[in-house]
Structure formats: C-alpha cells, structure tokens
Design an enzyme around this catalytic site. Structure first.
Site, PDB file in Angstrom:
ATOM      1  N   GLY A  75       2.219   8.381   7.610  1.00 32.40           N
ATOM      2  CA  GLY A  75       3.022   8.301   6.392  1.00 32.40           C
ATOM      3  C   GLY A  75       2.510   9.215   5.298  1.00 32.40           C
ATOM      4  O   GLY A  75       1.560   9.989   5.486  1.00 32.40           O
ATOM      5  N   ALA A  90       3.137   0.463   5.795  1.00 36.04           N
ATOM      6  CA  ALA A  90       4.001  -0.465   5.070  1.00 36.04           C
ATOM      7  C   ALA A  90       5.455  -0.204   5.412  1.00 36.04           C
ATOM      8  O   ALA A  90       5.818   0.890   5.839  1.00 36.04           O
ATOM      9  CB  ALA A  90       3.804  -0.327   3.558  1.00 36.04           C
ATOM     10  N   THR A 114       8.638   0.397   3.539  1.00 35.22           N
ATOM     11  CA  THR A 114       8.879   0.813   2.157  1.00 35.22           C
ATOM     12  C   THR A 114      10.351   1.063   1.828  1.00 35.22           C
ATOM     13  O   THR A 114      10.654   1.541   0.737  1.00 35.22           O
ATOM     14  CB  THR A 114       8.086   2.096   1.845  1.00 35.22           C
ATOM     15  OG1 THR A 114       8.461   3.125   2.782  1.00 35.22           O
ATOM     16  CG2 THR A 114       6.589   1.845   1.937  1.00 35.22           C
ATOM     17  N   THR A 144       1.948  -2.741  -4.182  1.00 35.21           N
ATOM     18  CA  THR A 144       3.007  -2.091  -4.957  1.00 35.21           C
ATOM     19  C   THR A 144       3.220  -2.693  -6.341  1.00 35.21           C
ATOM     20  O   THR A 144       2.921  -3.877  -6.575  1.00 35.21           O
ATOM     21  CB  THR A 144       4.340  -2.190  -4.180  1.00 35.21           C
ATOM     22  OG1 THR A 144       5.403  -1.631  -4.957  1.00 35.21           O
ATOM     23  CG2 THR A 144       4.696  -3.635  -3.888  1.00 35.21           C
ATOM     24  N   ASP A 145       3.766  -1.873  -7.235  1.00 35.74           N
ATOM     25  CA  ASP A 145       4.174  -2.350  -8.567  1.00 35.74           C
ATOM     26  C   ASP A 145       5.376  -3.307  -8.489  1.00 35.74           C
ATOM     27  O   ASP A 145       5.672  -4.015  -9.456  1.00 35.74           O
ATOM     28  CB  ASP A 145       4.504  -1.164  -9.483  1.00 35.74           C
ATOM     29  CG  ASP A 145       5.548  -0.219  -8.903  1.00 35.74           C
ATOM     30  OD1 ASP A 145       5.842  -0.309  -7.690  1.00 35.74           O
ATOM     31  OD2 ASP A 145       6.077   0.627  -9.646  1.00 35.74           O
ATOM     32  N   TYR A 147      11.484  -6.675  -0.620  1.00 34.44           N
ATOM     33  CA  TYR A 147      10.348  -5.760  -0.486  1.00 34.44           C
ATOM     34  C   TYR A 147       9.156  -6.241  -1.317  1.00 34.44           C
ATOM     35  O   TYR A 147       8.044  -6.401  -0.802  1.00 34.44           O
ATOM     36  CB  TYR A 147      10.751  -4.343  -0.907  1.00 34.44           C
ATOM     37  CG  TYR A 147       9.585  -3.411  -1.081  1.00 34.44           C
ATOM     38  CD1 TYR A 147       8.845  -2.973   0.013  1.00 34.44           C
ATOM     39  CD2 TYR A 147       9.205  -2.970  -2.352  1.00 34.44           C
ATOM     40  CE1 TYR A 147       7.765  -2.120  -0.146  1.00 34.44           C
ATOM     41  CE2 TYR A 147       8.124  -2.120  -2.521  1.00 34.44           C
ATOM     42  CZ  TYR A 147       7.409  -1.704  -1.420  1.00 34.44           C
ATOM     43  OH  TYR A 147       6.328  -0.869  -1.582  1.00 34.44           O
ATOM     44  N   LYS A 180       5.480  -7.724   0.015  1.00 37.12           N
ATOM     45  CA  LYS A 180       4.204  -7.107  -0.332  1.00 37.12           C
ATOM     46  C   LYS A 180       3.289  -8.104  -1.038  1.00 37.12           C
ATOM     47  O   LYS A 180       2.065  -8.104  -0.812  1.00 37.12           O
ATOM     48  CB  LYS A 180       4.430  -5.875  -1.211  1.00 37.12           C
ATOM     49  CG  LYS A 180       5.098  -4.704  -0.493  1.00 37.12           C
ATOM     50  CD  LYS A 180       4.227  -4.105   0.599  1.00 37.12           C
ATOM     51  CE  LYS A 180       3.062  -3.323   0.045  1.00 37.12           C
ATOM     52  NZ  LYS A 180       2.243  -2.699   1.132  1.00 37.12           N
ATOM     53  N   TRP A 211       5.921   4.522  -7.091  1.00 40.19           N
ATOM     54  CA  TRP A 211       6.610   5.808  -7.237  1.00 40.19           C
ATOM     55  C   TRP A 211       5.830   6.918  -6.509  1.00 40.19           C
ATOM     56  O   TRP A 211       5.626   8.002  -7.025  1.00 40.19           O
ATOM     57  CB  TRP A 211       6.783   6.163  -8.715  1.00 40.19           C
ATOM     58  CG  TRP A 211       7.670   5.266  -9.501  1.00 40.19           C
ATOM     59  CD1 TRP A 211       7.914   3.932  -9.293  1.00 40.19           C
ATOM     60  CD2 TRP A 211       8.432   5.616 -10.672  1.00 40.19           C
ATOM     61  NE1 TRP A 211       8.772   3.439 -10.245  1.00 40.19           N
ATOM     62  CE2 TRP A 211       9.105   4.449 -11.102  1.00 40.19           C
ATOM     63  CE3 TRP A 211       8.600   6.799 -11.402  1.00 40.19           C
ATOM     64  CZ2 TRP A 211       9.938   4.424 -12.221  1.00 40.19           C
ATOM     65  CZ3 TRP A 211       9.421   6.779 -12.522  1.00 40.19           C
ATOM     66  CH2 TRP A 211      10.091   5.607 -12.923  1.00 40.19           C
TER      67      TRP A 211
END
Length: 286
Positions: free
Chosen positions: A7, A55, A57, A96-97, A120, A124, A145
């Site tokens: 990835g 992941a 994503t 992740t945010d 999602y 996570k 991002w």
C-alpha cells in the site's frame, strides 16, 4: 515485519527503512484477517517489531461491505497484537482521524472522546481497542488524508481530473490536514527507535486546510511543475452538494504536540510536503 507492504504507507516504509533486517508482506503474502496465518508468521519468526500498515480504506464502500471492513480493520489488528504478545514483539499500528465525529473546533488530542460517523471509522476504532486489549504496550499512530506517489489517492486523482478539465468543484467545508506517506513513514521509523513509547499518538503534516484548499494547491503546484497542461479553475462547494454513502467529519485536525515532543521533531507544513511528492512524480516521469 511490515504488513500491508504493497500500500501507500507500506511502500514508503520499505523505501525509507533504516538498516534493519526487513520482512515486507503484502496482501498476497499474508492475509492479516487469517488468525492462524498471522500467528504462524509472527510466533514462528519472532520479529522485534511489527508495523501494521494494512487496512481497509475504502470509506464509502465500507458502508456496503461492513463485514469485510471489520475483518481487516477490527479483527485483524487484534490477531496481530495477540501474536505479538506471544512472540514478545513490539507492535506499531496505524489508525485514522475518522474515529472522531468532527464536531470539535480545536485539534483533537489522542485522549479526546471518539465517536465515529460511519463503518470505516467504527471499524478502525474497534481495531485500536483490540490492539490495546491484546497488547497494552503497543503504539497506535492516528493519521489522515494520506497520499503518496504510490497507489491511488486524492492528489493523483486531482491531477488526472485537472488534466482532463478546465474547472472542478471541490468540497470546502470539510477541514483536516494532508499527510504525505513518506513523512508518516519517517515518523513511524522514529517511533520504532523509541521502544519506551506506547499508547496513542497523532501524526499528520503541519497546518490545516479544506479539501478545496488542498485542490487549489495541487492545481498551482502541479501547473508550475509541468504536471498539468493548463490552469484549472477550482470552485468551492459545500459537502451537501456532493453526497457520499459515508458521512465524513467536518473537522478532523489532529493535535500532534505529543508526537513532536517525543520524537523531537516537528512535521513540515502540508504544502511543503505536497511539493516534495510532486517533485517525485516529475522525477518519475523524466
């Protein structure tokens, strides 16, 4: 051992690896959702460190594939953490945010309340909790991002669309911080050199922008480097005018002060990092 080595982030981790004995495993080499395979690899090889860059994503597709998203993002990190505990290996797990709901107006601290808006983010967050349950000494890095010269991402999509069109509409009321995967990889290798660190950390590039601001910068920097054949008129639109299957946080800026302190380095501004990535694309094309 790096999982998800094919990835964006995995590729950058491999490209910037320090002088270590490295086993880079892509999806074909290790299905992290296969608990037996994960245990066999990690307990059999007993690596000093496992970095989980694998992941699911696809944020929008996760709404219609919740089982797959949970298998990769929720269950698999628990398998990795359990195997690391058995093998006495350290684990750095990437999150992740999107674990936040975006209702804040100040950058999110690692211990701020989580409240994901979609499948999602929820998957996570469940993965974070599984890791902490199985291996309390693990280190979790939240980011957002992410883009790179590798794989598909917002920057490369924008460049493709901008080459085809004279104007684009881009959402202006979702605010966060871009993260060049190469910079994130450097931060993760920095964490790897500090075995005393554990818990949740945040990392992205410095600064703040909307997707619209990001697209404007891509248009300007891309044109100046000859990556675009003509100027592009980028117009701001509200997210309501661009509906997607998954709800996204309106504000997902991460507070990186803890990472900057413990890594003894500050991340560069997102626009500086964008220039570096675009320069890589230019070098690739020459």
């Amino acid at each position: 051992m790096i999982t998800g080595a094919g990835g964006q982030l995995g590729s950058e981790l491999v490209a910037s690896a320090p002088d270590v004995e490295l086993l880079a495993l892509g999806r074909d080499a290790l299905d992290i959702a296969d608990a037996a395979a994960v245990r066999q690899r990690i307990v059999g090889l007993r690596p000093d460190l496992v970095i989980n860059a694998a992941a699911y994503t696809a944020v929008d597709r996760a709404e219609s594939e919740p089982e797959l998203a949970r298998a990769i993002n929720s269950d698999a990190p628990g398998y990795l953490a359990g195997a690391c505990a058995e093998a006495n290996a350290r684990l750095i797990h990437v999150s992740t945010d999107f674990v936040f709901d975006g209702a804040a107006s100040m950058p999110y601290l690692p211990d701020d309340k989580t409240d994901p808006l979609g499948v999602y983010g929820a998957s996570k967050l469940a993965g974070e909790r599984a890791v902490q349950h199985e291996l309390p000494s693990a280190l979790i890095v939240r980011t957002g991002w992410v883009y790179s010269r590798f794989g598909g991402n917002f920057v490369k999509t924008m460049l493709r669309l901008m080459a085809e069109r004279n104007s684009l509409n881009v959402v202006c009321d979702q605010v966060g911080t871009p993260t060049w995967a190469a910079g994130l990889a450097d931060a993760i290798w920095g964490f790897s050199q500090r075995p005393q660190l554990h818990g949740i950390y945040h990392w992205s590039d410095a600064g703040v922008c909307s997707w619209y601001d990001f697209a404007v910068a891509i248009a300007e920097e891309g044109l100046s480097r000859g990556l675009l054949p003509h100027p592009v008129d980028v117009q701001p639109i509200p997210a309501a005018d661009y509906p997607t299957p998954a709800r996204r946080p309106a504000y997902s800026v991460l507070d990186k002060s803890g990472s900057w302190r413990d890594l003894e380095t500050r991340g560069d501004h997102w626009r500086v990092q964008l220039r570096r990535m675009l320069d890589e694309l230019v070098a690739q094309s020459n």
